[in-house]
Design a protein around this motif. Structure first.
Motif, PDB file in Angstrom:
ATOM      1  N   PHE A  43       0.833  -1.206   0.000  1.00 55.64           N
ATOM      2  CA  PHE A  43       0.000   0.000   0.000  1.00 55.64           C
ATOM      3  C   PHE A  43       0.864   1.252   0.000  1.00 55.64           C
ATOM      4  O   PHE A  43       0.626   2.199  -0.744  1.00 55.64           O
ATOM      5  CB  PHE A  43      -0.953   0.011   1.209  1.00 55.64           C
ATOM      6  N   ASP A  44       1.891   1.243   0.847  1.00 47.68           N
ATOM      7  CA  ASP A  44       2.844   2.347   0.937  1.00 47.68           C
ATOM      8  C   ASP A  44       3.510   2.553  -0.429  1.00 47.68           C
ATOM      9  O   ASP A  44       3.652   3.661  -0.920  1.00 47.68           O
ATOM     10  CB  ASP A  44       3.878   2.004   2.020  1.00 47.68           C
ATOM     11  N   ALA A  45       3.891   1.451  -1.055  1.00 50.42           N
ATOM     12  CA  ALA A  45       4.588   1.500  -2.347  1.00 50.42           C
ATOM     13  C   ALA A  45       3.714   2.090  -3.447  1.00 50.42           C
ATOM     14  O   ALA A  45       4.183   2.912  -4.237  1.00 50.42           O
ATOM     15  CB  ALA A  45       5.032   0.097  -2.742  1.00 50.42           C
ATOM     16  N   LEU A  46       2.460   1.675  -3.510  1.00 49.62           N
ATOM     17  CA  LEU A  46       1.584   2.128  -4.589  1.00 49.62           C
ATOM     18  C   LEU A  46       1.417   3.646  -4.582  1.00 49.62           C
ATOM     19  O   LEU A  46       1.390   4.275  -5.638  1.00 49.62           O
ATOM     20  CB  LEU A  46       0.233   1.421  -4.516  1.00 49.62           C
ATOM     21  N   SER A  47       1.352   4.244  -3.401  1.00 47.99           N
ATOM     22  CA  SER A  47       1.232   5.704  -3.349  1.00 47.99           C
ATOM     23  C   SER A  47       2.555   6.369  -3.726  1.00 47.99           C
ATOM     24  O   SER A  47       2.572   7.415  -4.382  1.00 47.99           O
ATOM     25  CB  SER A  47       0.771   6.169  -1.968  1.00 47.99           C
ATOM     26  N   LYS A  48       3.685   5.759  -3.359  1.00 47.01           N
ATOM     27  CA  LYS A  48       4.993   6.351  -3.668  1.00 47.01           C
ATOM     28  C   LYS A  48       5.379   6.179  -5.140  1.00 47.01           C
ATOM     29  O   LYS A  48       6.101   7.009  -5.687  1.00 47.01           O
ATOM     30  CB  LYS A  48       6.083   5.730  -2.780  1.00 47.01           C
ATOM     31  N   ILE A  49       4.903   5.135  -5.786  1.00 43.55           N
ATOM     32  CA  ILE A  49       5.232   4.899  -7.198  1.00 43.55           C
ATOM     33  C   ILE A  49       4.738   6.057  -8.055  1.00 43.55           C
ATOM     34  O   ILE A  49       5.452   6.555  -8.921  1.00 43.55           O
ATOM     35  CB  ILE A  49       4.660   3.553  -7.688  1.00 43.55           C
ATOM     36  N   THR A  71       0.975  -6.871  -5.170  1.00 44.88           N
ATOM     37  CA  THR A  71       1.577  -5.566  -5.439  1.00 44.88           C
ATOM     38  C   THR A  71       2.087  -5.502  -6.878  1.00 44.88           C
ATOM     39  O   THR A  71       1.823  -4.537  -7.600  1.00 44.88           O
ATOM     40  CB  THR A  71       2.729  -5.290  -4.451  1.00 44.88           C
ATOM     41  N   CYS A  72       2.790  -6.539  -7.313  1.00 44.71           N
ATOM     42  CA  CYS A  72       3.312  -6.601  -8.678  1.00 44.71           C
ATOM     43  C   CYS A  72       2.163  -6.543  -9.694  1.00 44.71           C
ATOM     44  O   CYS A  72       2.228  -5.797 -10.679  1.00 44.71           O
ATOM     45  CB  CYS A  72       4.140  -7.872  -8.878  1.00 44.71           C
ATOM     46  N   ALA A  73       1.125  -7.308  -9.456  1.00 39.67           N
ATOM     47  CA  ALA A  73      -0.021  -7.329 -10.369  1.00 39.67           C
ATOM     48  C   ALA A  73      -0.645  -5.940 -10.494  1.00 39.67           C
ATOM     49  O   ALA A  73      -0.988  -5.505 -11.602  1.00 39.67           O
ATOM     50  CB  ALA A  73      -1.055  -8.345  -9.898  1.00 39.67           C
ATOM     51  N   LEU A  74      -0.772  -5.235  -9.375  1.00 43.16           N
ATOM     52  CA  LEU A  74      -1.358  -3.885  -9.402  1.00 43.16           C
ATOM     53  C   LEU A  74      -0.455  -2.900 -10.148  1.00 43.16           C
ATOM     54  O   LEU A  74      -0.945  -2.049 -10.896  1.00 43.16           O
ATOM     55  CB  LEU A  74      -1.628  -3.389  -7.975  1.00 43.16           C
ATOM     56  N   ILE A  75       0.849  -3.018  -9.963  1.00 53.56           N
ATOM     57  CA  ILE A  75       1.789  -2.147 -10.680  1.00 53.56           C
ATOM     58  C   ILE A  75       1.668  -2.391 -12.181  1.00 53.56           C
ATOM     59  O   ILE A  75       1.556  -1.459 -12.978  1.00 53.56           O
ATOM     60  CB  ILE A  75       3.243  -2.398 -10.213  1.00 53.56           C
ATOM     61  N   LYS A  76       1.654  -3.662 -12.573  1.00 54.50           N
ATOM     62  CA  LYS A  76       1.636  -4.015 -13.994  1.00 54.50           C
ATOM     63  C   LYS A  76       0.287  -3.724 -14.659  1.00 54.50           C
ATOM     64  O   LYS A  76       0.222  -3.563 -15.867  1.00 54.50           O
ATOM     65  CB  LYS A  76       2.007  -5.492 -14.185  1.00 54.50           C
ATOM     66  N   LYS A  77      -0.785  -3.631 -13.876  1.00 56.55           N
ATOM     67  CA  LYS A  77      -2.101  -3.303 -14.439  1.00 56.55           C
ATOM     68  C   LYS A  77      -2.213  -1.829 -14.795  1.00 56.55           C
ATOM     69  O   LYS A  77      -3.050  -1.450 -15.605  1.00 56.55           O
ATOM     70  CB  LYS A  77      -3.213  -3.673 -13.448  1.00 56.55           C
ATOM     71  N   ASN A  78      -1.372  -0.999 -14.178  1.00 54.14           N
ATOM     72  CA  ASN A  78      -1.395   0.431 -14.450  1.00 54.14           C
ATOM     73  C   ASN A  78      -0.605   0.698 -15.730  1.00 54.14           C
ATOM     74  O   ASN A  78       0.583   0.391 -15.810  1.00 54.14           O
ATOM     75  CB  ASN A  78      -0.772   1.178 -13.265  1.00 54.14           C
ATOM     76  N   SER A  79      -1.247   1.279 -16.729  1.00 55.54           N
ATOM     77  CA  SER A  79      -0.602   1.473 -18.031  1.00 55.54           C
ATOM     78  C   SER A  79       0.655   2.343 -17.942  1.00 55.54           C
ATOM     79  O   SER A  79       1.586   2.169 -18.722  1.00 55.54           O
ATOM     80  CB  SER A  79      -1.588   2.071 -19.033  1.00 55.54           C
ATOM     81  N   LYS A  80       0.716   3.266 -16.987  1.00 58.36           N
ATOM     82  CA  LYS A  80       1.892   4.128 -16.826  1.00 58.36           C
ATOM     83  C   LYS A  80       3.109   3.346 -16.323  1.00 58.36           C
ATOM     84  O   LYS A  80       4.241   3.742 -16.552  1.00 58.36           O
ATOM     85  CB  LYS A  80       1.611   5.248 -15.822  1.00 58.36           C
TER      86      LYS A  80
END
Length: 137
Positions: A43-49, A71-80
């Motif tokens: 959760f901390d990471a997603l806001s900092k990314i 966490t990896c799946a959520l990062i990779k789902k974001n097109s940016k």
């Protein structure tokens, strides 16, 4: 002597609930000139990314609430951030864990405890791949 690319200035995020792992990774990366962003959990990471736009992300698999796979799946789902290399960190080195990491989009799997060389080599490798991909666009 092998030529090593400079990774100085690279923004690297380390997501791990272990303070020891975060600190050792931070020391290794800062000695190589990287800018280091630390996060204790997914959760901390997603806001900092979104704020820091890291070039490479290391994520621990075993974390409370939001594990490394999620966490990896959520990062990779974001097109940016889809093209941002995500390297899984784990003390387990089974084929199943590696396969599960690949299924959620991870780019590599590093076993803990990692050495300074393996950590920096992973950053170098994925930076080169990302730069080559950018050059092609």
């Amino acid at each position: 002597m092998a030529e090593t690319r400079s990774i100085s200035g690279t923004r690297v995020m380390v997501i791990d609930d272990s303070n020891t792992i975060r600190r050792s990774a931070e020391i290794f990366l800062m000695q190589a000139g990287c800018q280091v962003i630390l996060a204790e959990n997914g959760f901390d990471a997603l806001s900092k990314i979104a704020d820091h736009q890291p070039d490479v992300i290391f994520v621990d698999i075993m974390m409370p609430r939001l594990d490394g796979y999620q966490t990896c799946a959520l990062i990779k789902k974001n097109s940016k951030h889809r093209a941002t290399p995500v390297i899984m960190l784990s003390s387990k080195d089974s084929l199943f864990d590696r396969a599960r990491g690949r299924m959620v989009g991870s780019d590599e799997y590093l076993t803990k405890p990692f050495s300074k060389d393996s950590l920096l080599k992973a950053v170098e490798t994925h930076l080169a791949v990302a730069n080559a991909a950018q050059d092609m666009t």
